[in-house]
Design a protein around this motif. Structure first.
Motif, PDB file in Angstrom:
ATOM      1  N   UNK A 145      58.617 -46.119   9.766  1.00 55.21           N
ATOM      2  CA  UNK A 145      59.344 -45.254   8.839  1.00 55.21           C
ATOM      3  C   UNK A 145      58.886 -45.478   7.405  1.00 55.21           C
ATOM      4  N   UNK A 146      58.673 -46.753   7.050  1.00 54.92           N
ATOM      5  CA  UNK A 146      58.189 -47.045   5.702  1.00 54.92           C
ATOM      6  C   UNK A 146      56.827 -46.419   5.475  1.00 54.92           C
ATOM      7  N   UNK A 147      55.955 -46.547   6.482  1.00 55.05           N
ATOM      8  CA  UNK A 147      54.617 -45.969   6.343  1.00 55.05           C
ATOM      9  C   UNK A 147      54.698 -44.449   6.209  1.00 55.05           C
ATOM     10  N   UNK A 148      55.588 -43.824   7.021  1.00 59.68           N
ATOM     11  CA  UNK A 148      55.740 -42.375   6.932  1.00 59.68           C
ATOM     12  C   UNK A 148      56.249 -41.967   5.547  1.00 59.68           C
ATOM     13  N   UNK A 149      57.239 -42.696   5.042  1.00 61.15           N
ATOM     14  CA  UNK A 149      57.771 -42.384   3.721  1.00 61.15           C
ATOM     15  C   UNK A 149      56.705 -42.551   2.661  1.00 61.15           C
ATOM     16  N   UNK A 150      55.939 -43.635   2.769  1.00 67.14           N
ATOM     17  CA  UNK A 150      54.868 -43.858   1.796  1.00 67.14           C
ATOM     18  C   UNK A 150      53.836 -42.743   1.857  1.00 67.14           C
ATOM     19  N   UNK A 151      53.490 -42.329   3.078  1.00 67.12           N
ATOM     20  CA  UNK A 151      52.528 -41.238   3.209  1.00 67.12           C
ATOM     21  C   UNK A 151      53.080 -39.947   2.623  1.00 67.12           C
ATOM     22  N   UNK A 152      54.365 -39.667   2.899  1.00 68.20           N
ATOM     23  CA  UNK A 152      54.983 -38.456   2.351  1.00 68.20           C
ATOM     24  C   UNK A 152      54.988 -38.491   0.837  1.00 68.20           C
ATOM     25  N   UNK A 153      55.314 -39.642   0.263  1.00 70.77           N
ATOM     26  CA  UNK A 153      55.322 -39.770  -1.200  1.00 70.77           C
ATOM     27  C   UNK A 153      53.917 -39.582  -1.755  1.00 70.77           C
ATOM     28  N   UNK A 154      52.932 -40.178  -1.077  1.00 69.64           N
ATOM     29  CA  UNK A 154      51.554 -40.020  -1.530  1.00 69.64           C
ATOM     30  C   UNK A 154      51.114 -38.561  -1.448  1.00 69.64           C
ATOM     31  N   UNK A 155      51.501 -37.871  -0.375  1.00 72.07           N
ATOM     32  CA  UNK A 155      51.142 -36.461  -0.255  1.00 72.07           C
ATOM     33  C   UNK A 155      51.789 -35.628  -1.354  1.00 72.07           C
ATOM     34  N   UNK A 156      53.063 -35.921  -1.655  1.00 72.22           N
ATOM     35  CA  UNK A 156      53.750 -35.181  -2.715  1.00 72.22           C
ATOM     36  C   UNK A 156      53.063 -35.433  -4.048  1.00 72.22           C
ATOM     37  N   UNK A 157      52.728 -36.690  -4.307  1.00 71.64           N
ATOM     38  CA  UNK A 157      52.066 -37.022  -5.571  1.00 71.64           C
ATOM     39  C   UNK A 157      50.720 -36.338  -5.659  1.00 71.64           C
ATOM     40  N   UNK A 158      49.971 -36.339  -4.551  1.00 74.39           N
ATOM     41  CA  UNK A 158      48.663 -35.682  -4.559  1.00 74.39           C
ATOM     42  C   UNK A 158      48.807 -34.181  -4.758  1.00 74.39           C
ATOM     43  N   UNK A 159      49.840 -33.582  -4.107  1.00 72.91           N
ATOM     44  CA  UNK A 159      50.069 -32.154  -4.298  1.00 72.91           C
ATOM     45  C   UNK A 159      50.429 -31.830  -5.740  1.00 72.91           C
ATOM     46  N   UNK A 160      51.203 -32.700  -6.361  1.00 72.84           N
ATOM     47  CA  UNK A 160      51.581 -32.471  -7.756  1.00 72.84           C
ATOM     48  C   UNK A 160      50.379 -32.639  -8.663  1.00 72.84           C
ATOM     49  N   UNK A 161      49.541 -33.619  -8.366  1.00 65.57           N
ATOM     50  CA  UNK A 161      48.390 -33.894  -9.227  1.00 65.57           C
ATOM     51  C   UNK A 161      47.321 -32.812  -9.096  1.00 65.57           C
TER      52      UNK A 161
END
Length: 251
Positions: A145-161
């Motif tokens: 779950x932590x890895x999934x959350x981290x991946x989701x956060x990274x994807x959101x950050x990449x999408x924003x960037x």
């Protein structure tokens, strides 16, 4: 003599005799032997007889009991009697002899209790194993779950960037910055301060304005003077002058 030897053989063939095995001996410097379990010293020729004596067998039981050696690890000393033991599993009292101990540990009650205890141990082991497995699974789930959350956060950050970078590359910046060496308002100083000719015209206008004001002031002063003169002379002087001029014309 034959009867005594037969009695010894019968006693030797009893169930449970020598349950704890023979004692261990060490050789002393003086040539004698010493029993490790009881500490008794003897001559070499008395070794076999001492090993089968009641004193040696009780000493072996006490030694095994104090060091928790099987099968004596299932018993404890009876505090009320030195010659009896108490079974930890069943709670029964047993005589301190190898034959009675052997009979007790091979009896149905002891064996049933032993099976129940083993089953309880197995159940406890299974429960502990299940709990450990559950804990491991929970830990693995938490990690996933932590890895999934981290991946989701990274994807959101990449999408924003990414869109921000694309906009910065394609569109002009919100605040326009002038190129190096030029003013942001395209002002070279002429519009705000005026050119040389405009400055001269403004100076001439400023000079003519006070001259006009002076002429106006002079005309106002002349009119005020004329008014004063007419007031001082009065209308009679003008009338007398007119009469004199009429008389001169008549003569």
């Amino acid at each position: 003599m034959a009867e005594a030897s037969e009695a010894k053989k019968e006693s030797g063939n009893k169930e449970g005799t020598n349950l704890l095995g023979p004692p261990t001996f060490t050789e002393l410097p003086n040539g004698r032997l010493k029993c490790v379990e009881t500490g008794h010293e003897m001559v070499v020729k008395d070794k076999d007889s001492y090993a089968q004596s009641k004193r040696c067998r009780l000493g072996l039981i006490d030694f095994a009991l104090s060091h928790s050696k099987p099968p004596l690890n299932m018993f404890k000393q009876d505090p009320l009697s030195r010659s009896k033991l108490i079974c930890k599993l069943t709670g029964d009292t047993v005589n301190k002899s190898e034959e009675h101990i052997w009979k007790h540990i091979n009896g149905k009650r002891f064996l049933n209790k032993l099976e129940q205890k083993e089953m309880e141990k197995e159940e406890l082991m299974n429960e502990t194993m299940e709990e450990e497995c559950e804990q491991k699974l929970k830990k693995e789930k938490k990690k996933k779950n932590k890895k999934k959350k981290e991946k989701a956060v990274e994807e959101i950050i990449s999408e924003v960037r990414d869109p921000a970078e694309n906009e910065s590359d394609s569109e002009e910046p919100e605040f326009w910055m002038p190129p190096v060496g030029e003013r942001w308002d395209f002002d070279d100083g002429g519009d705000r301060w005026g050119s040389g000719s405009e400055l001269e015209e403004s100076d001439e206008e400023n000079e003519t304005e006070p001259a006009v004001e002076e002429v106006g002031k002079e005309s106002e002063e002349l009119t005020t003077r004329a008014k004063r003169m007419s007031i001082e002379i009065g209308p009679s002087s003008f009338a007398s002058r007119k009469k004199k001029s009429r008389k001169n014309t008549a003569s």
